[in-house]
Design a protein around this motif. Structure first.
Motif, PDB file in Angstrom:
ATOM      1  N   SER A  65     101.769  -5.683  74.501  1.00 51.63           N
ATOM      2  CA  SER A  65     100.697  -5.640  75.690  1.00 51.63           C
ATOM      3  C   SER A  65      99.461  -6.069  74.950  1.00 51.63           C
ATOM      4  O   SER A  65      98.892  -5.668  74.087  1.00 51.63           O
ATOM      5  CB  SER A  65     100.769  -4.289  76.120  1.00 51.63           C
ATOM      6  OG  SER A  65     101.991  -3.649  76.806  1.00 51.63           O
ATOM      7  N   GLN A  66      98.792  -6.821  75.946  1.00 51.35           N
ATOM      8  CA  GLN A  66      97.428  -7.641  75.287  1.00 51.35           C
ATOM      9  C   GLN A  66      96.623  -8.331  76.333  1.00 51.35           C
ATOM     10  O   GLN A  66      97.214  -8.414  77.573  1.00 51.35           O
ATOM     11  CB  GLN A  66      97.770  -8.533  74.366  1.00 51.35           C
ATOM     12  CG  GLN A  66      98.581  -9.600  74.668  1.00 51.35           C
ATOM     13  CD  GLN A  66      99.123 -10.675  73.260  1.00 51.35           C
ATOM     14  OE1 GLN A  66      97.998 -11.002  72.678  1.00 51.35           O
ATOM     15  NE2 GLN A  66     100.272 -10.892  73.098  1.00 51.35           N
ATOM     16  N   ILE A  67      95.529  -8.587  76.067  1.00 54.19           N
ATOM     17  CA  ILE A  67      94.653  -9.320  77.132  1.00 54.19           C
ATOM     18  C   ILE A  67      94.228 -10.658  76.597  1.00 54.19           C
ATOM     19  O   ILE A  67      93.327 -11.139  76.969  1.00 54.19           O
ATOM     20  CB  ILE A  67      93.248  -8.387  77.431  1.00 54.19           C
ATOM     21  CG1 ILE A  67      92.617  -7.902  76.165  1.00 54.19           C
ATOM     22  CG2 ILE A  67      93.831  -7.339  78.265  1.00 54.19           C
ATOM     23  CD1 ILE A  67      91.210  -7.600  76.554  1.00 54.19           C
ATOM     24  N   PHE A  68      94.823 -11.159  75.370  1.00 53.02           N
ATOM     25  CA  PHE A  68      94.976 -12.258  74.979  1.00 53.02           C
ATOM     26  C   PHE A  68      93.436 -12.650  74.384  1.00 53.02           C
ATOM     27  O   PHE A  68      92.901 -13.512  74.668  1.00 53.02           O
ATOM     28  CB  PHE A  68      95.462 -13.687  75.917  1.00 53.02           C
ATOM     29  CG  PHE A  68      96.876 -13.040  76.152  1.00 53.02           C
ATOM     30  CD1 PHE A  68      97.862 -13.466  75.552  1.00 53.02           C
ATOM     31  CD2 PHE A  68      96.840 -12.440  77.464  1.00 53.02           C
ATOM     32  CE1 PHE A  68      99.124 -13.291  75.908  1.00 53.02           C
ATOM     33  CE2 PHE A  68      98.257 -12.198  77.991  1.00 53.02           C
ATOM     34  CZ  PHE A  68      99.335 -12.663  77.009  1.00 53.02           C
TER      35      PHE A  68
ATOM     36  N   LEU B   4      87.653  -0.703  76.168  1.00 54.86           N
ATOM     37  CA  LEU B   4      88.028   0.504  76.488  1.00 54.86           C
ATOM     38  C   LEU B   4      88.811   0.567  77.939  1.00 54.86           C
ATOM     39  O   LEU B   4      89.954   1.010  77.958  1.00 54.86           O
ATOM     40  CB  LEU B   4      87.075   1.643  76.572  1.00 54.86           C
ATOM     41  CG  LEU B   4      87.296   2.930  76.804  1.00 54.86           C
ATOM     42  CD1 LEU B   4      88.583   3.561  76.145  1.00 54.86           C
ATOM     43  CD2 LEU B   4      86.080   3.963  76.705  1.00 54.86           C
ATOM     44  N   LYS B   5      88.546  -0.167  78.861  1.00 55.74           N
ATOM     45  CA  LYS B   5      89.153  -0.254  79.912  1.00 55.74           C
ATOM     46  C   LYS B   5      90.489  -1.144  79.984  1.00 55.74           C
ATOM     47  O   LYS B   5      91.383  -0.656  80.440  1.00 55.74           O
ATOM     48  CB  LYS B   5      88.042  -1.222  81.149  1.00 55.74           C
ATOM     49  CG  LYS B   5      88.933  -1.526  82.306  1.00 55.74           C
ATOM     50  CD  LYS B   5      87.991  -2.151  83.226  1.00 55.74           C
ATOM     51  CE  LYS B   5      87.526  -3.646  82.934  1.00 55.74           C
ATOM     52  NZ  LYS B   5      86.776  -4.129  83.883  1.00 55.74           N
ATOM     53  N   SER B   6      90.441  -2.021  78.880  1.00 51.36           N
ATOM     54  CA  SER B   6      91.743  -2.916  78.674  1.00 51.36           C
ATOM     55  C   SER B   6      92.797  -1.877  78.218  1.00 51.36           C
ATOM     56  O   SER B   6      93.857  -2.251  78.247  1.00 51.36           O
ATOM     57  CB  SER B   6      91.321  -4.006  77.931  1.00 51.36           C
ATOM     58  OG  SER B   6      90.364  -4.827  78.268  1.00 51.36           O
ATOM     59  N   ILE B   7      92.368  -1.047  77.129  1.00 53.29           N
ATOM     60  CA  ILE B   7      93.340   0.052  76.485  1.00 53.29           C
ATOM     61  C   ILE B   7      93.972   0.783  77.573  1.00 53.29           C
ATOM     62  O   ILE B   7      95.182   0.998  77.722  1.00 53.29           O
ATOM     63  CB  ILE B   7      92.609   0.630  75.437  1.00 53.29           C
ATOM     64  CG1 ILE B   7      92.183  -0.124  74.405  1.00 53.29           C
ATOM     65  CG2 ILE B   7      93.420   1.615  74.999  1.00 53.29           C
ATOM     66  CD1 ILE B   7      91.199   0.279  73.519  1.00 53.29           C
ATOM     67  N   ALA B   8      92.763   1.416  78.454  1.00 59.15           N
ATOM     68  CA  ALA B   8      93.302   2.563  79.192  1.00 59.15           C
ATOM     69  C   ALA B   8      94.102   2.009  80.395  1.00 59.15           C
ATOM     70  O   ALA B   8      95.346   2.551  80.809  1.00 59.15           O
ATOM     71  CB  ALA B   8      92.056   3.168  79.971  1.00 59.15           C
ATOM     72  N   VAL B   9      93.903   0.722  80.940  1.00 53.62           N
ATOM     73  CA  VAL B   9      94.603   0.230  82.159  1.00 53.62           C
ATOM     74  C   VAL B   9      95.830  -0.618  81.639  1.00 53.62           C
ATOM     75  O   VAL B   9      96.838  -0.302  82.280  1.00 53.62           O
ATOM     76  CB  VAL B   9      93.497  -0.840  82.914  1.00 53.62           C
ATOM     77  CG1 VAL B   9      94.346  -1.305  84.242  1.00 53.62           C
ATOM     78  CG2 VAL B   9      92.480   0.148  83.714  1.00 53.62           C
ATOM     79  N   ALA B  10      95.575  -1.806  80.820  1.00 48.20           N
ATOM     80  CA  ALA B  10      96.443  -2.738  80.365  1.00 48.20           C
ATOM     81  C   ALA B  10      97.217  -2.464  79.147  1.00 48.20           C
ATOM     82  O   ALA B  10      97.993  -2.806  78.757  1.00 48.20           O
ATOM     83  CB  ALA B  10      95.889  -3.977  80.369  1.00 48.20           C
ATOM     84  N   SER B  11      97.039  -1.184  78.618  1.00 45.29           N
ATOM     85  CA  SER B  11      97.444  -0.919  77.146  1.00 45.29           C
ATOM     86  C   SER B  11      97.400  -2.029  76.359  1.00 45.29           C
ATOM     87  O   SER B  11      98.538  -2.083  75.452  1.00 45.29           O
ATOM     88  CB  SER B  11      99.116  -0.480  77.643  1.00 45.29           C
ATOM     89  OG  SER B  11      99.793   0.224  76.394  1.00 45.29           O
ATOM     90  N   ALA B  12      96.294  -2.667  76.188  1.00 49.03           N
ATOM     91  CA  ALA B  12      96.207  -3.678  75.336  1.00 49.03           C
ATOM     92  C   ALA B  12      96.123  -3.367  73.719  1.00 49.03           C
ATOM     93  O   ALA B  12      95.376  -3.025  73.257  1.00 49.03           O
ATOM     94  CB  ALA B  12      94.894  -4.364  75.702  1.00 49.03           C
ATOM     95  N   ASN B  13      97.130  -3.908  73.275  1.00 47.40           N
ATOM     96  CA  ASN B  13      97.004  -3.624  71.718  1.00 47.40           C
ATOM     97  C   ASN B  13      96.085  -4.250  70.945  1.00 47.40           C
ATOM     98  O   ASN B  13      95.543  -3.855  69.923  1.00 47.40           O
ATOM     99  CB  ASN B  13      98.577  -4.015  70.958  1.00 47.40           C
ATOM    100  CG  ASN B  13      99.683  -3.540  71.540  1.00 47.40           C
ATOM    101  OD1 ASN B  13      99.675  -2.278  71.853  1.00 47.40           O
ATOM    102  ND2 ASN B  13     100.600  -4.150  71.669  1.00 47.40           N
ATOM    103  N   ASP B  14      95.786  -5.466  71.586  1.00 40.77           N
ATOM    104  CA  ASP B  14      94.446  -6.290  70.731  1.00 40.77           C
ATOM    105  C   ASP B  14      93.062  -5.506  70.858  1.00 40.77           C
ATOM    106  O   ASP B  14      92.567  -5.401  69.841  1.00 40.77           O
ATOM    107  CB  ASP B  14      94.630  -7.885  71.075  1.00 40.77           C
ATOM    108  CG  ASP B  14      94.605  -7.728  72.756  1.00 40.77           C
ATOM    109  OD1 ASP B  14      94.586  -6.960  73.291  1.00 40.77           O
ATOM    110  OD2 ASP B  14      94.524  -9.252  73.051  1.00 40.77           O
ATOM    111  N   ALA B  15      92.884  -5.168  72.087  1.00 40.09           N
ATOM    112  CA  ALA B  15      91.786  -4.077  72.329  1.00 40.09           C
ATOM    113  C   ALA B  15      91.738  -3.020  71.421  1.00 40.09           C
ATOM    114  O   ALA B  15      90.671  -2.369  70.946  1.00 40.09           O
ATOM    115  CB  ALA B  15      91.530  -3.757  73.668  1.00 40.09           C
ATOM    116  N   CYS B  16      92.756  -2.567  71.117  1.00 31.97           N
ATOM    117  CA  CYS B  16      92.882  -1.198  70.342  1.00 31.97           C
ATOM    118  C   CYS B  16      92.585  -1.429  69.030  1.00 31.97           C
ATOM    119  O   CYS B  16      91.652  -0.833  68.166  1.00 31.97           O
ATOM    120  CB  CYS B  16      94.431  -0.582  70.074  1.00 31.97           C
ATOM    121  SG  CYS B  16      95.029   0.356  71.439  1.00 31.97           S
ATOM    122  N   VAL B  17      93.174  -2.653  68.234  1.00 32.83           N
ATOM    123  CA  VAL B  17      92.704  -3.006  67.072  1.00 32.83           C
ATOM    124  C   VAL B  17      91.218  -3.324  66.954  1.00 32.83           C
ATOM    125  O   VAL B  17      90.500  -3.026  66.064  1.00 32.83           O
ATOM    126  CB  VAL B  17      93.464  -4.094  66.451  1.00 32.83           C
ATOM    127  CG1 VAL B  17      93.260  -4.407  65.160  1.00 32.83           C
ATOM    128  CG2 VAL B  17      95.003  -3.595  66.322  1.00 32.83           C
TER     129      VAL B  17
END
Length: 248
Positions: A98-101, A114-127
Motif C-alpha cells: 500500500s502506497q501513495i507513490f 499522516l493522512k496517507s498513513i491513516a486513510v490509505a495505509s501508505a507504507n512509503d509515507a510511514c518510512v
C-alpha cells in the motif's frame, strides 16, 4: 397465510432467544473464528471479551497504529508541526504494498503524510515520517518499542514501521487494543481515521491521487471511529476496530 404466520413465529422465537442471550452478559457466548481477539472498553481498559488475547502474532499494517501514535505525540509536544516539509528519501519511495507513490526528492507536508498513513495505509509515507521523526527508520523503531513498553505492551516487538513481513515482528490482540486506545485520545488522528475518501497530490508532476479508507467499517458501521486494517500472506487479515455508541 400459514407460511407467513410460521415466519412471524420463527422471527419472534429468534428475537426472544437473542434477547435472552444478551440479557445476561455473563452467559453471552461469541463464536470468533480468528486465532486471537479482544474486546476492550476504551474509556476504562476493562476487558469484555478475549480469545488467545496474548498470543504473539504478526500484525501486518495494524503496526501503523504505533507509527501514527508516535507522530501524533511528536506533533503535540511541538517536536514537529503539521506544515513541516518532509523530503522523501530513496528508501521511502521504494516501499511496496500500500502506497501513495511518493518519488525520491519530492517534498510533502507532515499533515499529508499522516493522512496517507491513516486513510490509505501508505507504507512509503510511514518510512518518510519515521525518518523525519526519528532521524532514521532504525531509531524510530527503537522509539516504537520503547513506547510499547511504557504502555504495558509486553507481547510486542516491532522491527519496522509498516508491518511488511519480517522476522521477529509481532504483537498480540491485547497489545493492539492498548496502543489503539492510546491513539484514539488524539483528536488530530481521529479526523483521518474516520475519513472515507480524500485525495493527495504527489510526485514531481503534482498528480492528484484519490485515497479511500482501508477500514470499510467507517462507511458501513454506525458509530465507527477507526482504527486500522492489515493484511499480508503471513499475517492474514488483521483489524483494530473502534466504535462509539451512547458515550461508550
Amino acid at each position: 397465510m400459514k407460511k407467513f404466520i410460521s415466519f412471524l413465529l420463527a422471527l419472534f422465537i429468534a428475537i426472544t432467544q437473542v434477547s435472552i442471550i444478551f440479557a445476561d452478559t455473563e452467559e453471552a457466548k461469541l463464536d470468533i473464528v480468528s486465532k486471537s481477539a479482544v474486546l476492550m472498553d476504551a474509556s476504562t481498559g476493562k476487558i469484555l471479551y478475549e480469545k488467545n488475547s496474548h498470543e504473539k502474532l504478526p500484525p501486518a499494517s495494524v503496526t501503523k497504529v504505533m507509527t501514527m501514535l508516535l507522530i501524533c505525540e511528536a506533533l503535540e509536544s511541538g517536536k514537529i508541526k503539521e506544515d513541516d516539509d518532509v523530503q522523501i528519501s530513496e528508501t521511502a519511495a521504494s516501499m511496496g504494498g500500500s502506497q501513495i507513490f511518493l518519488e525520491p526528492g519530492e517534498i510533502q507536508k507532515v499533515d499529508t503524510l499522516l493522512k496517507s498513513i491513516a486513510v490509505a495505509s501508505a507504507n512509503d509515507a510511514c518510512v518518510a515520517m519515521a525518518e523525519y521523526v526519528g532521524g532514521s527508520v532504525e531509531e524510530f523503531v527503537v522509539l516504537m518499542n520503547k513506547r510499547a513498553k511504557e504502555l504495558g505492551m509486553n507481547d510486542t516487538n516491532f522491527v519496522n514501521t509498516n508491518g511488511l513481513p519480517v522476522d521477529n515482528h509481532y504483537t498480540s490482540a491485547y497489545d493492539i487494543a492498548l496502543m489503539s486506545k492510546e491513539l484514539l485520545r488524539h483528536k488530530k488522528i481521529s479526523k483521518y481515521l474516520t475519513t472515507w475518501m480524500d485525495e493527495v497530490v504527489v510526485g514531481k508532476k503534482q498528480a492528484k491521487i484519490g485515497i479511500s479508507n482501508t477500514n470499510k467499517l467507517v462507511k458501513h458501521y454506525t458509530g465507527a471511529t477507526g482504527v486500522k486494517t492489515g493484511f499480508t500472506q503471513q499475517a492474514k487479515y488483521c483489524l483494530s476496530a473502534s466504535a462509539l455508541r451512547n458515550n461508550t
